[in-house]
Design a protein around this motif. Structure first.
Motif, short mmCIF file in Angstrom:
data_model
loop_
_atom_site.label_atom_id
_atom_site.label_comp_id
_atom_site.label_asym_id
_atom_site.label_seq_id
_atom_site.Cartn_x
_atom_site.Cartn_y
_atom_site.Cartn_z
N GLU A 54 39.47 36.33 43.27
CA GLU A 54 38.42 35.65 43.96
C GLU A 54 37.57 34.81 42.94
O GLU A 54 37.58 34.90 41.60
CB GLU A 54 37.52 36.75 44.79
CG GLU A 54 36.82 37.88 43.75
CD GLU A 54 37.64 38.97 43.60
OE1 GLU A 54 37.04 39.77 42.90
OE2 GLU A 54 38.62 39.08 44.03
N SER A 66 32.90 40.64 45.07
CA SER A 66 34.06 41.06 45.83
C SER A 66 33.55 41.47 47.19
O SER A 66 34.57 41.48 48.27
CB SER A 66 34.90 42.15 45.22
OG SER A 66 34.17 43.36 45.02
N ASP A 71 42.67 43.30 40.67
CA ASP A 71 43.48 42.41 41.47
C ASP A 71 44.94 42.73 41.16
O ASP A 71 45.38 42.42 40.12
CB ASP A 71 42.89 40.98 41.33
CG ASP A 71 41.64 40.84 41.89
OD1 ASP A 71 41.25 41.67 42.69
OD2 ASP A 71 41.17 39.71 41.64
N GLY A 101 36.77 39.59 53.06
CA GLY A 101 37.89 39.28 53.95
C GLY A 101 38.06 40.80 54.81
O GLY A 101 37.16 41.54 54.75
N TYR A 123 38.84 44.29 55.27
CA TYR A 123 39.01 45.31 54.16
C TYR A 123 38.85 46.75 54.64
O TYR A 123 38.29 46.92 55.91
CB TYR A 123 37.92 45.07 53.03
CG TYR A 123 36.49 45.67 53.09
CD1 TYR A 123 36.06 46.75 52.50
CD2 TYR A 123 35.60 44.69 53.89
CE1 TYR A 123 34.75 47.17 52.88
CE2 TYR A 123 34.47 45.24 54.05
CZ TYR A 123 34.00 46.23 53.45
OH TYR A 123 32.32 46.73 53.58
N HIS A 161 40.80 41.78 51.08
CA HIS A 161 41.40 40.39 51.22
C HIS A 161 42.82 40.82 51.96
O HIS A 161 43.74 40.03 51.67
CB HIS A 161 41.79 39.61 50.03
CG HIS A 161 40.34 39.85 49.08
ND1 HIS A 161 39.33 38.94 49.47
CD2 HIS A 161 40.04 40.18 47.67
CE1 HIS A 161 38.64 38.72 48.63
NE2 HIS A 161 38.97 39.75 47.75
N ASN A 219 45.42 37.28 52.18
CA ASN A 219 44.58 36.31 51.36
C ASN A 219 43.39 35.81 51.97
O ASN A 219 42.75 34.65 52.27
CB ASN A 219 45.45 35.04 51.00
CG ASN A 219 44.81 34.06 50.11
OD1 ASN A 219 44.23 34.41 49.22
ND2 ASN A 219 45.11 32.73 50.26
N THR A 220 42.44 36.78 52.72
CA THR A 220 41.38 36.49 53.65
C THR A 220 40.07 36.61 52.62
O THR A 220 40.00 37.23 51.57
CB THR A 220 41.25 37.49 54.80
OG1 THR A 220 41.35 38.78 54.22
CG2 THR A 220 42.57 37.34 55.67
N SER A 239 38.86 34.00 48.26
CA SER A 239 40.22 34.34 47.34
C SER A 239 40.91 32.98 47.33
O SER A 239 40.91 32.01 47.93
CB SER A 239 41.05 35.26 48.41
OG SER A 239 42.44 35.45 47.59
#
Length: 447
Positions: A74, A80, A325, A352, A354, A369, A392-393, A396
């Motif tokens: 990110e 995060s 990550d 995103g 989670y 994400h 990839n939400t 990110s």
């Protein structure tokens, strides 16, 4: 070229003033975006990256590592998750003693060193080295001893407390860049005390009504966390707690939990303290549920490491990276690392989609994400269960999984954290332990 520049300048000067202001503003904004925009690694250029790939080898699989470009991270100036209040979730069972707010506790176990304990919580190795150099005795931690510490506003170690024995406690305070040691020796008399009661309301209030202190209530919850969900105990359930208290001038100065018995649903649950400071059941079997080290079946590239003091290179402000990550293709199955209960499964804006899972009372894991959520809040999961598909939400810059572990509401390094293991006692240790159980069992009587 000069003719072109003169033509552009002349055209700009001939524009109405509002148009010139708007055009100038757009130019400034465009330049700002170009400067602040986080760098995104290009997949085409990935093979030319000079730094070596950081590949984590999973102890549970021999599959070859999946090597992706380190594009999964990110933006560095963003946290995060937008809301850390819901994870780790706090409730009445998480209450701290009034003067212990911000204190982190740890019981020394096999293979621990001062460095391995503190660095997993993000404490700088230079602080650990300075302590060990000033006070070499700290290199000799023993199994079952307890250490606790607090941090200052800069995230530096401010105070370390080492309970060497029931009678001696050493404290190390940061003073003007160095650490100063103070030693406290207790001279009271230790006596075993049994406190019993039954639920009439919450466990916390019922335990306090029976005479247990806040610290003793917290110790009971930690000891029994893998066997019982204290929020689901019923009115009329019974408990008996055996503590060893140091009495000085008629007052209890400190105490140590020895054993616990709780009866709920017609069944007894036991927990006894062993010499190593851990708790086992009445047969000597371990109570903790084992964790997997990684939340995926295959090995994936680490694109961004845990760093609680990460600095934004532009602003100079601290922008903590509380997890790790893993760069992985969208749609990779994400697994629960241990048994637990889903407490969050939603879209968290910057995080995103989670998921957060609570394991016992001390551990929480977070997975961010994600592309697709496969679990719902309140759902029970087992170690290895599929809980989501990676994605990839949120905020990110590439497909990846952001993974965190929290212990006692404190984020730790997932790659080095001391995780619970399912283990028991054997040999002479088990025989000695069972002798303690036989001695303590008659003292765990209900009223």
């Amino acid at each position: 070229m000069q003719q072109i520049l003169r033509s552009i300048t002349l055209a700009y000067n001939n524009l109405p003033r509002p148009h010139r202001v708007m055009l100038g503003s757009l130019t400034v904004v465009t330049l700002a975006v170009a400067v602040w925009r986080p760098y995104v690694y290009s997949p085409v250029m990935a093979p030319t990256v000079s730094r070596p790939a950081s590949v984590i080898k999973s102890p549970t699989t021999g599959a070859p590592p999946v090597d992706l470009a380190p594009e999964a991270s990110e933006p560095i100036d963003q946290s995060s998750a937008d809301n850390d209040d819901d994870v780790p979730p706090e409730d009445e069972l998480d209450e701290k003693v009034a003067d212990e707010t911000g204190v982190h506790e740890y019981v020394v176990s096999t293979g621990d060193t001062l460095g391995s304990i503190l660095t997993q919580y993000g404490i700088d190795m230079s602080d650990v080295g300075q302590l060990a150099q000033q006070f070499p005795d700290l290199r000799n931690l023993k199994i079952g001893q307890q250490i606790s510490w607090t941090l200052n506003d800069a995230g530096e170690l401010q105070r370390l407390t080492w309970e060497m024995s029931r009678r001696e406690t050493r404290t190390y305070d940061r003073v003007d860049g160095n650490f100063k040691q103070s030693v406290a020796n207790q001279v009271g008399e230790w006596k075993n005390t049994t406190l019993a009661g039954q639920l009439n309301g919450s466990f916390v209030n019922s335990a306090r009504a029976s005479g247990l202190s806040n610290a003793e209530v917290s110790a009971v919850i930690k000891a029994m966390q893998w066997q019982l969900d204290f929020r689901k105990l019923q009115k009329g359930d019974k408990f008996a707690v055996l503590t060893s208290r140091e009495m000085l001038d008629g007052r209890s100065e400190q105490s140590e939990l020895v054993a616990v018995r709780i009866n709920t649903g017609g069944k007894d649950y036991y927990s006894f303290r062993a010499e190593d400071g851990k708790f086992y059941n009445n047969d000597g079997a371990g109570l903790a549920r084992g964790f997997m080290r990684f939340p995926t079946m295959k090995q994936f590239h680490v694109s961004s490491n845990y760093n609680p003091r990460r600095l934004n290179p532009v602003t100079g402000r601290v922008a903590p990276h509380r997890g790790v990550d893993f760069a992985m293709p969208v749609g990779t199955p994400v697994l629960a690392v241990g048994d637990g209960e889903v407490v969050v499964s939603k879209n968290g804006d910057g995080a995103g989609n989670y998921v957060a899972i609570r394991h016992g009372r001390q551990y929480t894991t977070r997975y961010m994400h994600l592309k697709k959520l496969l679990v719902k809040p309140g759902q029970k999961v087992k170690r290895g269960d599929r809980i989501a598909l990676s994605g990839n939400t949120g905020r990110s810059t590439g497909p990846h999984l952001h993974y965190e572990i929290w212990i006692n509401q404190q984020a730790v390094n997932p790659l080095t954290a001391k995780l619970p293991r399912t283990e028991g006692l054997s040999g002479k240790e088990r025989l000695d332990y069972l002798a303690q159980v036989r001695q303590a069992m008659p003292q765990l009587q209900f009223n």
